[in-house]
Design a protein around this motif. Structure first.
Motif, PDB file in Angstrom:
ATOM      1  N   THR A  42       0.845  -1.190   0.000  1.00 46.23           N
ATOM      2  CA  THR A  42       0.000   0.000   0.000  1.00 46.23           C
ATOM      3  C   THR A  42       0.878   1.237   0.000  1.00 46.23           C
ATOM      4  O   THR A  42       1.852   1.301   0.757  1.00 46.23           O
ATOM      5  CB  THR A  42      -0.924   0.030   1.229  1.00 46.23           C
ATOM      6  N   ALA A  43       0.538   2.220  -0.842  1.00 44.21           N
ATOM      7  CA  ALA A  43       1.281   3.473  -0.914  1.00 44.21           C
ATOM      8  C   ALA A  43       0.344   4.642  -0.631  1.00 44.21           C
ATOM      9  O   ALA A  43      -0.800   4.659  -1.099  1.00 44.21           O
ATOM     10  CB  ALA A  43       1.919   3.643  -2.287  1.00 44.21           C
ATOM     11  N   VAL A  44       0.819   5.616   0.142  1.00 45.77           N
ATOM     12  CA  VAL A  44       0.120   6.888   0.327  1.00 45.77           C
ATOM     13  C   VAL A  44       0.729   7.868  -0.664  1.00 45.77           C
ATOM     14  O   VAL A  44       1.942   8.097  -0.649  1.00 45.77           O
ATOM     15  CB  VAL A  44       0.270   7.409   1.767  1.00 45.77           C
ATOM     16  N   VAL A  45      -0.081   8.417  -1.556  1.00 39.80           N
ATOM     17  CA  VAL A  45       0.434   9.250  -2.640  1.00 39.80           C
ATOM     18  C   VAL A  45       0.091  10.726  -2.386  1.00 39.80           C
ATOM     19  O   VAL A  45      -0.945  11.036  -1.799  1.00 39.80           O
ATOM     20  CB  VAL A  45      -0.112   8.792  -4.010  1.00 39.80           C
ATOM     21  N   PRO A  46       0.962  11.653  -2.829  1.00 46.82           N
ATOM     22  CA  PRO A  46       0.744  13.078  -2.553  1.00 46.82           C
ATOM     23  C   PRO A  46      -0.292  13.750  -3.455  1.00 46.82           C
ATOM     24  O   PRO A  46      -0.914  14.732  -3.053  1.00 46.82           O
ATOM     25  CB  PRO A  46       2.126  13.688  -2.755  1.00 46.82           C
ATOM     26  N   SER A  85      15.106  19.751  -5.981  1.00 54.11           N
ATOM     27  CA  SER A  85      13.870  19.746  -6.784  1.00 54.11           C
ATOM     28  C   SER A  85      13.171  18.386  -6.769  1.00 54.11           C
ATOM     29  O   SER A  85      13.000  17.741  -7.805  1.00 54.11           O
ATOM     30  CB  SER A  85      14.181  20.145  -8.237  1.00 54.11           C
ATOM     31  N   PRO A  86      12.753  17.888  -5.587  1.00 52.38           N
ATOM     32  CA  PRO A  86      12.079  16.584  -5.532  1.00 52.38           C
ATOM     33  C   PRO A  86      10.796  16.581  -6.349  1.00 52.38           C
ATOM     34  O   PRO A  86      10.074  17.583  -6.409  1.00 52.38           O
ATOM     35  CB  PRO A  86      11.788  16.407  -4.042  1.00 52.38           C
ATOM     36  N   GLN A  87      10.542  15.462  -6.993  1.00 56.52           N
ATOM     37  CA  GLN A  87       9.377  15.346  -7.862  1.00 56.52           C
ATOM     38  C   GLN A  87       8.070  15.563  -7.088  1.00 56.52           C
ATOM     39  O   GLN A  87       7.117  16.134  -7.615  1.00 56.52           O
ATOM     40  CB  GLN A  87       9.363  13.969  -8.527  1.00 56.52           C
ATOM     41  N   THR A  88       8.042  15.122  -5.832  1.00 56.20           N
ATOM     42  CA  THR A  88       6.830  15.295  -5.025  1.00 56.20           C
ATOM     43  C   THR A  88       6.494  16.771  -4.838  1.00 56.20           C
ATOM     44  O   THR A  88       5.332  17.178  -4.940  1.00 56.20           O
ATOM     45  CB  THR A  88       7.002  14.621  -3.656  1.00 56.20           C
ATOM     46  N   ALA A  89       7.512  17.595  -4.576  1.00 52.59           N
ATOM     47  CA  ALA A  89       7.276  19.030  -4.412  1.00 52.59           C
ATOM     48  C   ALA A  89       6.748  19.642  -5.704  1.00 52.59           C
ATOM     49  O   ALA A  89       5.822  20.473  -5.680  1.00 52.59           O
ATOM     50  CB  ALA A  89       8.559  19.724  -3.981  1.00 52.59           C
ATOM     51  N   ALA A  90       7.314  19.247  -6.827  1.00 53.44           N
ATOM     52  CA  ALA A  90       6.853  19.759  -8.118  1.00 53.44           C
ATOM     53  C   ALA A  90       5.403  19.369  -8.381  1.00 53.44           C
ATOM     54  O   ALA A  90       4.602  20.172  -8.872  1.00 53.44           O
ATOM     55  CB  ALA A  90       7.763  19.252  -9.230  1.00 53.44           C
ATOM     56  N   ALA A  91       5.052  18.122  -8.030  1.00 55.02           N
ATOM     57  CA  ALA A  91       3.681  17.657  -8.233  1.00 55.02           C
ATOM     58  C   ALA A  91       2.704  18.413  -7.342  1.00 55.02           C
ATOM     59  O   ALA A  91       1.603  18.787  -7.771  1.00 55.02           O
ATOM     60  CB  ALA A  91       3.601  16.161  -7.964  1.00 55.02           C
ATOM     61  N   LEU A  92       3.098  18.662  -6.095  1.00 54.66           N
ATOM     62  CA  LEU A  92       2.242  19.414  -5.179  1.00 54.66           C
ATOM     63  C   LEU A  92       2.069  20.860  -5.642  1.00 54.66           C
ATOM     64  O   LEU A  92       0.972  21.428  -5.565  1.00 54.66           O
ATOM     65  CB  LEU A  92       2.840  19.387  -3.771  1.00 54.66           C
ATOM     66  N   ASN A  93       3.132  21.460  -6.146  1.00 59.86           N
ATOM     67  CA  ASN A  93       3.043  22.827  -6.670  1.00 59.86           C
ATOM     68  C   ASN A  93       2.102  22.904  -7.866  1.00 59.86           C
ATOM     69  O   ASN A  93       1.348  23.870  -8.021  1.00 59.86           O
ATOM     70  CB  ASN A  93       4.428  23.327  -7.068  1.00 59.86           C
ATOM     71  N   HIS A 289       1.751   8.416   7.720  1.00 61.31           N
ATOM     72  CA  HIS A 289       2.715   8.410   6.611  1.00 61.31           C
ATOM     73  C   HIS A 289       3.626   9.625   6.670  1.00 61.31           C
ATOM     74  O   HIS A 289       3.163  10.751   6.891  1.00 61.31           O
ATOM     75  CB  HIS A 289       1.977   8.401   5.275  1.00 61.31           C
ATOM     76  N   ARG A 290       4.899   9.421   6.491  1.00 63.47           N
ATOM     77  CA  ARG A 290       5.874  10.504   6.389  1.00 63.47           C
ATOM     78  C   ARG A 290       6.328  10.617   4.935  1.00 63.47           C
ATOM     79  O   ARG A 290       6.767   9.632   4.340  1.00 63.47           O
ATOM     80  CB  ARG A 290       7.079  10.219   7.288  1.00 63.47           C
ATOM     81  N   PHE A 291       6.202  11.821   4.374  1.00 66.64           N
ATOM     82  CA  PHE A 291       6.715  12.072   3.031  1.00 66.64           C
ATOM     83  C   PHE A 291       8.215  12.337   3.154  1.00 66.64           C
ATOM     84  O   PHE A 291       8.681  13.479   3.128  1.00 66.64           O
ATOM     85  CB  PHE A 291       5.984  13.245   2.382  1.00 66.64           C
ATOM     86  N   ALA A 292       8.962  11.234   3.292  1.00 73.40           N
ATOM     87  CA  ALA A 292      10.394  11.310   3.587  1.00 73.40           C
ATOM     88  C   ALA A 292      11.177  12.017   2.493  1.00 73.40           C
ATOM     89  O   ALA A 292      12.228  12.609   2.757  1.00 73.40           O
ATOM     90  CB  ALA A 292      10.951   9.903   3.807  1.00 73.40           C
ATOM     91  N   GLU A 293      10.661  11.974   1.265  1.00 74.61           N
ATOM     92  CA  GLU A 293      11.367  12.606   0.163  1.00 74.61           C
ATOM     93  C   GLU A 293      11.386  14.129   0.284  1.00 74.61           C
ATOM     94  O   GLU A 293      12.172  14.802  -0.399  1.00 74.61           O
ATOM     95  CB  GLU A 293      10.752  12.197  -1.181  1.00 74.61           C
ATOM     96  N   LEU A 294      10.538  14.687   1.161  1.00 76.53           N
ATOM     97  CA  LEU A 294      10.514  16.136   1.384  1.00 76.53           C
ATOM     98  C   LEU A 294      11.293  16.541   2.641  1.00 76.53           C
ATOM     99  O   LEU A 294      11.761  17.681   2.732  1.00 76.53           O
ATOM    100  CB  LEU A 294       9.070  16.623   1.532  1.00 76.53           C
ATOM    101  N   ASP A 310      11.384  19.771   8.312  1.00 71.95           N
ATOM    102  CA  ASP A 310      11.812  18.699   9.204  1.00 71.95           C
ATOM    103  C   ASP A 310      10.793  17.565   9.277  1.00 71.95           C
ATOM    104  O   ASP A 310      11.162  16.410   9.374  1.00 71.95           O
ATOM    105  CB  ASP A 310      12.053  19.252  10.612  1.00 71.95           C
ATOM    106  N   VAL A 311       9.512  17.899   9.259  1.00 72.61           N
ATOM    107  CA  VAL A 311       8.466  16.884   9.376  1.00 72.61           C
ATOM    108  C   VAL A 311       7.398  17.133   8.319  1.00 72.61           C
ATOM    109  O   VAL A 311       6.865  18.233   8.221  1.00 72.61           O
ATOM    110  CB  VAL A 311       7.803  16.903  10.774  1.00 72.61           C
ATOM    111  N   ALA A 312       7.120  16.124   7.517  1.00 70.36           N
ATOM    112  CA  ALA A 312       6.035  16.184   6.538  1.00 70.36           C
ATOM    113  C   ALA A 312       5.205  14.922   6.730  1.00 70.36           C
ATOM    114  O   ALA A 312       5.550  13.855   6.222  1.00 70.36           O
ATOM    115  CB  ALA A 312       6.576  16.268   5.115  1.00 70.36           C
ATOM    116  N   GLN A 313       4.125  15.042   7.476  1.00 69.78           N
ATOM    117  CA  GLN A 313       3.399  13.857   7.958  1.00 69.78           C
ATOM    118  C   GLN A 313       1.908  13.971   7.664  1.00 69.78           C
ATOM    119  O   GLN A 313       1.317  15.036   7.754  1.00 69.78           O
ATOM    120  CB  GLN A 313       3.611  13.700   9.465  1.00 69.78           C
ATOM    121  N   GLN A 314       1.322  12.832   7.330  1.00 67.72           N
ATOM    122  CA  GLN A 314      -0.118  12.759   7.101  1.00 67.72           C
ATOM    123  C   GLN A 314      -0.660  11.519   7.813  1.00 67.72           C
ATOM    124  O   GLN A 314      -0.142  10.420   7.646  1.00 67.72           O
ATOM    125  CB  GLN A 314      -0.444  12.682   5.614  1.00 67.72           C
TER     126      GLN A 314
END
Length: 377
Positions: A42-46, A85-93, A289-294, A310-314
């Protein structure tokens, strides 16, 4: 000096819990309660556009994106830029702010500086909007740090409770593995009865024969619920949750065309017939879930020089069950149409959406039985 930025997000989603939250809900234990690191499939996706790996469940909730957009508006004052420039940040933007698609009063979002009282503000306002919600904790946060926080709580009550199945539902994942799980709905033994319950659900589209492996369908489990709806859909796997939602929209558009040409025929396709079967697996889980890539990445925004996330958690709590007490009355008639089996015994999609909104605020693709409730006699 590096400062602390915490994206703490608490998400509570109650579904099918009666007219009052928790009233009459069956005793459904959590299948999973812990860190997403302990989940194998199972994956939690941004974002909805994030790719879904073959054989994996995927969970998305709008709360993290809402907090990200709040950080953008209130703190960064522009698109959030991170080193590497992590892909997750670009996708969220690139994603749209989900707040307009969430029912009024269901979402709380706040961003600000700790030394300016943002934590006290969050605790005070949460208590007003969500009296039963415990105040959030921000352990280790420095006085001169800032944070973004969001909390989403939504409930889609069923007007009438569905039945709990007395038999196991055999769920087959994309790899052919079979699992016996518990389920609720309208059972084979309920044929020619409970017409008010049958009219509660509405078929959004159907394609193929229910006796074939390629049968696809989508069902609104409570067509009169407001302000949100809960939809389950058995469809073929797609590359992303966004693509899966598009598949359902295409199917619904096809039924709209039928309605324009032949309203009576469309009404037939929308109904759960007198001997049709509808079975939905039970779900109850809590994932942190921690978005560790951020995490650990420094901001490149001029206003946030030498600061980092420091912390990106959902945290997501999701429950879907029959809700409430069993119905007592019934009536029967004596004709025998060919039944349709709307049975979610193959991979399927669940989404919660404000009626009339452009996009849902919760989406989950169930590819395997990792989060389904196992059958117990």
């Amino acid at each position: 000096m590096t400062k602390f930025v915490g994206l703490f997000i608490g998400v509570t989603v109650f579904i099918g819990c009666g007219t009052a939250r928790g009233t009459g809900a069956p005793d459904l234990a959590k299948t999973f309660d812990g860190s997403s690191r302990d989940l194998k499939s199972t994956a939690v996706v941004p974002t909805l556009d994030t790719g879904v790996q073959e054989g994996q469940n995927a969970v998305w909730c709008a709360s993290f994106l809402a907090a990200w957009k709040s950080l953008d508006r209130e703190i960064a004052h522009g698109e959030i830029l991170l080193d590497g420039s992590p892909q997750t940040a670009a996708a969220l933007n690139a994603a749209d702010d989900p707040a307009p698609n969430i029912p009024e009063g269901a979402l709380y979002v706040a961003s600000g500086w700790n030394d300016k009282g943002v934590i006290e503000k969050i605790c005070r306002e949460l208590k007003t909007g969500f009296p039963e919600k415990s105040p959030p904790a921000f352990p280790g946060i420095a006085p001169d740090s800032f944070l973004a926080y969001s909390y989403l709580e939504a409930n889609v009550p069923f007007g009438l409770p569905y039945f709990q199945s007395r038999k196991p539902l055999e769920f087959t994942d994309t790899k052919g593995r079979k699992s016996q799980v518990s389920s609720f709905g309208i059972r084979p033994e309920d044929e020619y009865a409970y017409y008010q319950l049958r009219s509660q659900a509405r078929v959004l589209f159907r394609k193929g024969s229910s006796f074939g492996s390629g049968f696809e369908f989508a069902v609104d489990l409570c067509a009169n619920s407001s302000p949100s709806q809960i939809v389950v859909a058995r469809i073929n796997p797609e590359m992303s949750l966004a693509k899966a939602l598009e598949r359902i929209e295409r199917g619904a558009d096809e039924l709209d065309k039928v309605r324009e040409k032949d309203p009576g025929s469309a009404e037939y396709y929308e109904e759960i017939g007198p001997n049709d079967v509808l079975l939905v697996p039970d779900l109850c889980y809590q994932i942190s879930h921690r978005f560790a890539e951020l995490e650990g990445r420094r901001f490149l925004n001029a206003s946030l020089t030498d600061q980092r996330i420091d912390v990106a958690q959902q945290d997501i709590l999701f429950r879907l069950d029959r809700s409430g007490a069993e119905l007592k009355s019934e009536s029967k008639i004596e004709y025998l149409p060919i039944p349709t089996y709307f049975v979610l015994d193959r991979p399927f999609l669940i989404y919660m959406k404000k009626r009339g909104a452009a996009k849902p605020y919760f989406v989950m693709w169930i590819d395997n039985a990792e989060l389904l409730t196992p059958w117990k006699r």
